[in-house]
Scaffold this active site. Structure first.
Site, PDB file in Angstrom:
ATOM      1  N   ASP A  49       0.884  -1.170   0.000  1.00 60.00           N
ATOM      2  CA  ASP A  49       0.000   0.000   0.000  1.00 60.00           C
ATOM      3  C   ASP A  49       0.920   1.217   0.000  1.00 60.00           C
ATOM      4  O   ASP A  49       1.683   1.417   0.952  1.00 60.00           O
ATOM      5  CB  ASP A  49      -0.887  -0.031   1.256  1.00 60.00           C
ATOM      6  CG  ASP A  49      -1.842   1.154   1.324  1.00 60.00           C
ATOM      7  OD1 ASP A  49      -1.550   2.209   0.714  1.00 60.00           O
ATOM      8  OD2 ASP A  49      -2.879   1.025   1.994  1.00 60.00           O
ATOM      9  N   SER A  76       0.027  11.296 -16.592  1.00 63.00           N
ATOM     10  CA  SER A  76      -1.262  11.430 -17.292  1.00 63.00           C
ATOM     11  C   SER A  76      -1.163  12.621 -18.234  1.00 63.00           C
ATOM     12  O   SER A  76      -0.322  13.509 -18.012  1.00 63.00           O
ATOM     13  CB  SER A  76      -2.356  11.690 -16.253  1.00 63.00           C
ATOM     14  OG  SER A  76      -3.553  12.101 -16.876  1.00 63.00           O
ATOM     15  N   TYR A 106      -6.983  16.476  -9.295  1.00 66.23           N
ATOM     16  CA  TYR A 106      -6.284  15.336  -9.917  1.00 66.23           C
ATOM     17  C   TYR A 106      -5.102  15.844 -10.749  1.00 66.23           C
ATOM     18  O   TYR A 106      -3.987  15.330 -10.635  1.00 66.23           O
ATOM     19  CB  TYR A 106      -7.259  14.528 -10.789  1.00 66.23           C
ATOM     20  CG  TYR A 106      -6.575  13.382 -11.504  1.00 66.23           C
ATOM     21  CD1 TYR A 106      -6.188  12.241 -10.804  1.00 66.23           C
ATOM     22  CD2 TYR A 106      -6.296  13.447 -12.864  1.00 66.23           C
ATOM     23  CE1 TYR A 106      -5.527  11.194 -11.448  1.00 66.23           C
ATOM     24  CE2 TYR A 106      -5.642  12.406 -13.521  1.00 66.23           C
ATOM     25  CZ  TYR A 106      -5.262  11.285 -12.803  1.00 66.23           C
ATOM     26  OH  TYR A 106      -4.612  10.252 -13.443  1.00 66.23           O
ATOM     27  N   LYS A 109      -0.956  15.185 -10.521  1.00 71.30           N
ATOM     28  CA  LYS A 109      -0.105  14.652 -11.595  1.00 71.30           C
ATOM     29  C   LYS A 109       0.906  15.714 -12.069  1.00 71.30           C
ATOM     30  O   LYS A 109       2.019  15.357 -12.456  1.00 71.30           O
ATOM     31  CB  LYS A 109      -0.966  14.137 -12.759  1.00 71.30           C
ATOM     32  CG  LYS A 109      -1.788  12.888 -12.409  1.00 71.30           C
ATOM     33  CD  LYS A 109      -0.913  11.656 -12.134  1.00 71.30           C
ATOM     34  CE  LYS A 109      -1.730  10.383 -11.973  1.00 71.30           C
ATOM     35  NZ  LYS A 109      -0.933   9.189 -11.712  1.00 71.30           N
TER      36      LYS A 109
HETATM   37  N1  NDP Z   1      -7.410   4.977 -16.830  1.00 73.29           N
HETATM   38  C1  NDP Z   1      -7.122   6.191 -17.271  1.00 73.29           C
HETATM   39  O1  NDP Z   1      -7.894   6.785 -18.044  1.00 73.29           O
HETATM   40  C2  NDP Z   1      -5.822   6.821 -16.895  1.00 73.29           C
HETATM   41  C3  NDP Z   1      -5.059   6.393 -15.823  1.00 73.29           C
HETATM   42  N2  NDP Z   1      -3.867   7.022 -15.532  1.00 73.29           N
HETATM   43  C4  NDP Z   1      -3.049   6.607 -14.402  1.00 73.29           C
HETATM   44  O2  NDP Z   1      -2.693   5.256 -14.582  1.00 73.29           O
HETATM   45  C5  NDP Z   1      -2.442   4.650 -13.320  1.00 73.29           C
HETATM   46  C6  NDP Z   1      -3.155   3.314 -13.261  1.00 73.29           C
HETATM   47  O3  NDP Z   1      -4.534   3.545 -13.306  1.00 73.29           O
HETATM   48  P1  NDP Z   1      -5.558   2.567 -14.045  1.00 73.29           P
HETATM   49  O4  NDP Z   1      -4.957   1.270 -14.295  1.00 73.29           O
HETATM   50  O5  NDP Z   1      -6.150   3.306 -15.140  1.00 73.29           O
HETATM   51  O6  NDP Z   1      -6.690   2.475 -12.927  1.00 73.29           O
HETATM   52  P2  NDP Z   1      -7.157   1.282 -11.970  1.00 73.29           P
HETATM   53  O7  NDP Z   1      -8.152   1.898 -11.048  1.00 73.29           O
HETATM   54  O8  NDP Z   1      -7.569   0.121 -12.780  1.00 73.29           O
HETATM   55  O9  NDP Z   1      -5.824   0.913 -11.191  1.00 73.29           O
HETATM   56  C7  NDP Z   1      -5.321   1.689 -10.154  1.00 73.29           C
HETATM   57  C8  NDP Z   1      -4.489   0.811  -9.256  1.00 73.29           C
HETATM   58  O10 NDP Z   1      -3.949   1.616  -8.206  1.00 73.29           O
HETATM   59  C9  NDP Z   1      -4.171   0.911  -7.002  1.00 73.29           C
HETATM   60  N3  NDP Z   1      -4.132   1.724  -5.804  1.00 73.29           N
HETATM   61  C10 NDP Z   1      -4.974   2.702  -5.397  1.00 73.29           C
HETATM   62  N4  NDP Z   1      -4.607   3.158  -4.201  1.00 73.29           N
HETATM   63  C11 NDP Z   1      -3.509   2.451  -3.826  1.00 73.29           C
HETATM   64  C12 NDP Z   1      -2.665   2.437  -2.697  1.00 73.29           C
HETATM   65  N5  NDP Z   1      -2.890   3.242  -1.653  1.00 73.29           N
HETATM   66  N6  NDP Z   1      -1.612   1.591  -2.678  1.00 73.29           N
HETATM   67  C13 NDP Z   1      -1.375   0.750  -3.710  1.00 73.29           C
HETATM   68  N7  NDP Z   1      -2.152   0.686  -4.786  1.00 73.29           N
HETATM   69  C14 NDP Z   1      -3.203   1.530  -4.848  1.00 73.29           C
HETATM   70  C15 NDP Z   1      -5.514   0.240  -7.189  1.00 73.29           C
HETATM   71  O11 NDP Z   1      -5.696  -0.765  -6.206  1.00 73.29           O
HETATM   72  P3  NDP Z   1      -7.117  -1.128  -5.523  1.00 73.29           P
HETATM   73  O12 NDP Z   1      -7.760  -2.131  -6.425  1.00 73.29           O
HETATM   74  O13 NDP Z   1      -6.734  -1.694  -4.202  1.00 73.29           O
HETATM   75  O14 NDP Z   1      -7.889   0.149  -5.426  1.00 73.29           O
HETATM   76  C16 NDP Z   1      -5.318  -0.289  -8.589  1.00 73.29           C
HETATM   77  O15 NDP Z   1      -4.565  -1.468  -8.570  1.00 73.29           O
HETATM   78  C17 NDP Z   1      -2.876   5.661 -12.270  1.00 73.29           C
HETATM   79  O16 NDP Z   1      -1.726   6.299 -11.747  1.00 73.29           O
HETATM   80  C18 NDP Z   1      -3.729   6.648 -13.054  1.00 73.29           C
HETATM   81  O17 NDP Z   1      -3.690   7.923 -12.473  1.00 73.29           O
HETATM   82  C19 NDP Z   1      -3.389   8.035 -16.312  1.00 73.29           C
HETATM   83  C20 NDP Z   1      -4.092   8.475 -17.385  1.00 73.29           C
HETATM   84  C21 NDP Z   1      -5.380   7.939 -17.729  1.00 73.29           C
HETATM   85  C1  RET Z   2     -10.082  14.520 -25.294  1.00 69.31           C
HETATM   86  C2  RET Z   2     -10.713  15.793 -24.863  1.00 69.31           C
HETATM   87  C3  RET Z   2     -11.368  15.925 -23.675  1.00 69.31           C
HETATM   88  C4  RET Z   2     -11.462  14.839 -22.702  1.00 69.31           C
HETATM   89  C5  RET Z   2     -10.454  14.343 -22.072  1.00 69.31           C
HETATM   90  C6  RET Z   2     -10.587  13.296 -21.105  1.00 69.31           C
HETATM   91  C7  RET Z   2     -11.886  12.629 -20.876  1.00 69.31           C
HETATM   92  C8  RET Z   2      -9.487  12.973 -20.453  1.00 69.31           C
HETATM   93  C9  RET Z   2      -9.401  11.983 -19.447  1.00 69.31           C
HETATM   94  C10 RET Z   2      -8.231  11.818 -18.865  1.00 69.31           C
HETATM   95  C11 RET Z   2      -7.978  10.895 -17.820  1.00 69.31           C
HETATM   96  C12 RET Z   2      -8.969   9.905 -17.358  1.00 69.31           C
HETATM   97  C13 RET Z   2      -6.757  10.981 -17.250  1.00 69.31           C
HETATM   98  C14 RET Z   2      -6.302  10.186 -16.199  1.00 69.31           C
HETATM   99  O1  RET Z   2      -5.182  10.348 -15.776  1.00 69.31           O
HETATM  100  C15 RET Z   2     -12.043  17.209 -23.297  1.00 69.31           C
HETATM  101  C16 RET Z   2     -11.317  17.849 -22.146  1.00 69.31           C
HETATM  102  C17 RET Z   2     -13.480  16.921 -22.927  1.00 69.31           C
HETATM  103  C18 RET Z   2     -12.078  18.197 -24.462  1.00 69.31           C
HETATM  104  C19 RET Z   2     -10.862  18.247 -25.266  1.00 69.31           C
HETATM  105  C20 RET Z   2     -10.587  16.900 -25.864  1.00 69.31           C
END
Ligand code: NDP
Ligand code: RET
Length: 306
Positions: free
Chosen positions: A75, A152, A165, A169
């Site tokens: 964790d 991200s 968020y 990041k």
């Molecule tokens: N999915 C997306 O659209 C995007 C995701 N990201 C980033 O990618 C990474 C992975 O996310 P993603 O796979 O998408 O999401 P998930 O929710 O599928 O995975 C997140 C993981 O982080 C774990 N986690 C949360 N809190 C803790 C903690 N305290 N200690 C250890 N593990 C923890 C979760 O475990 P548990 O099951 O126990 O909660 C899970 O295994 C993140 O850093 C996220 O910010 C970046 C851009 C876009």
């Molecule tokens: C593409 C796009 C959009 C949406 C972006 C989204 C939905 C991003 C999600 C990001 C995540 C989940 C990041 C996690 O780290 C907007 C802003 C609506 C408008 C401009 C074009």
């Protein structure tokens, strides 16, 4: 893909990789891919905060790779759990650390509770700091290693209703850019992977207020309208343009395999035009205007109008 050899390793040794957040999503996908590598080049420490969730990863692998995979409890908010994991791994030499664990928080800033913000930073920023702190000394003394961090697109550009968020990041980006400078003489490469929307549990686990719920009480109607409009965009972007985990894995695999990986790499070009605008106009106002117009249709006031 062709894998270049890890230059610092004797040919027959496996590259050891520890990944945080392997219960689902990107962490699970990466752990499964590396552990199932047909040439058995990796030993994967797949960590998660709740080991009961390890079944999914084991099922994915169909029990095929006991010698390339080890599940560990970790964790990132708990220093004792980090110390225990580090102790278990250190005897083995860690080549690659993947700081992937992360959580989301969305909504009008006024609705973000103190507790939710603290938890978010505790996982996304301080969790990454603690994890790196736990494994860095051994990498430094070996003068070799790789650190990959799940950032991200929200780590390099602001996204509406994702202020806290994105702040977490952006902080991760600053942390890693600063650290990378110091790590150069130690031969430790640090890479930030910037994903855009990816189909994982992230959206389901994301804390966000229901636009019709009680958290919205007291919030001005205009912001409520903008929020509803943003949620509509998000829904269609996740439906039409989000990537699958398999599509983002090559970016992580390149960061692990390439002899000299970059500090930053992105898995998507989805926001590239806005990103370029942000870079070409450093005072930020063109970016803010363009993002606003793109998402909210150019209306400066009366946010819920078409
Ligand atoms: N999915 C997306 O659209 C995007 C995701 N990201 C980033 O990618 C990474 C992975 O996310 P993603 O796979 O998408 O999401 P998930 O929710 O599928 O995975 C997140 C993981 O982080 C774990 N986690 C949360 N809190 C803790 C903690 N305290 N200690 C250890 N593990 C923890 C979760 O475990 P548990 O099951 O126990 O909660 C899970 O295994 C993140 O850093 C996220 O910010 C970046 C851009 C876009
Ligand atoms: C593409 C796009 C959009 C949406 C972006 C989204 C939905 C991003 C999600 C990001 C995540 C989940 C990041 C996690 O780290 C907007 C802003 C609506 C408008 C401009 C074009």
């Amino acid at each position: 893909m062709a894998w270049p050899c890890w230059p610092a390793l004797p040919a027959m040794e496996r590259t050891t990789v520890l990944i945080t957040g392997c219960s689902s999503g990107i962490g699970l996908g990466l752990a499964a891919r590396l552990a199932a590598d047909s040439a058995r080049r990796f030993k994967v420490y797949a960590t998660m905060r709740d080991l009961a969730k390890g079944e999914r990863l084991l099922e994915r692998l169909g029990g095929r790779c006991p010698d390339t995979l080890e599940l560990l409890q970790l964790d990132v908010t708990d220093p004792c759990s980090l110390a225990a994991a580090a102790q278990q791994v250190q005897g083995q030499r860690l080549d690659v650390l993947v700081c992937n664990a992360g959580v989301g928080l969305m909504g009008p800033l006024e609705t973000c509770s103190d507790q939710a913000m603290k938890t978010l930073f505790d996982v996304n920023l301080f969790g990454a700091v603690r994890t790196i702190q736990a494994f860095l000394p051994a990498m430094k003394s070996r003068r070799a290693g790789r650190i990959i961090v799940s950032s991200s697109i929200g780590g390099v550009q602001g996204l509406p209703f994702n202020a806290v968020y994105c702040a977490s990041k952006f902080a991760v980006e600053g942390l890693c850019e600063s650290l990378a400078i110091v790590l150069r003489p130690f031969n430790i490469h640090l890479t930030l992977v910037q994903c855009g929307p990816v189909h994982t549990s992230f959206q389901a686990n994301l804390q966000r207020p229901d636009p019709e719920g009680s958290e919205m009480r007291g919030l001005d109607a205009e912001t409520q309208g903008l929020y509803r409009r943003y949620l509509g965009h998000c829904q269609s972007i996740f439906r039409d343009a989000a990537q699958e985990v398999e599509e983002v894995l090559p970016v992580f695999l390149d960061a692990i395999g390439s002899p000299c990986p970059p500090l930053r790499c992105a898995s998507t070009q989805l926001l590239a035009p806005l990103w370029r605008l942000r870079l070409s106009s450093p005072d930020g106002s063109a970016y803010v205007r363009a993002m606003h117009d793109f998402v909210f249709g150019g209306s400066e006031a009366g946010g819920d109008q078409p």
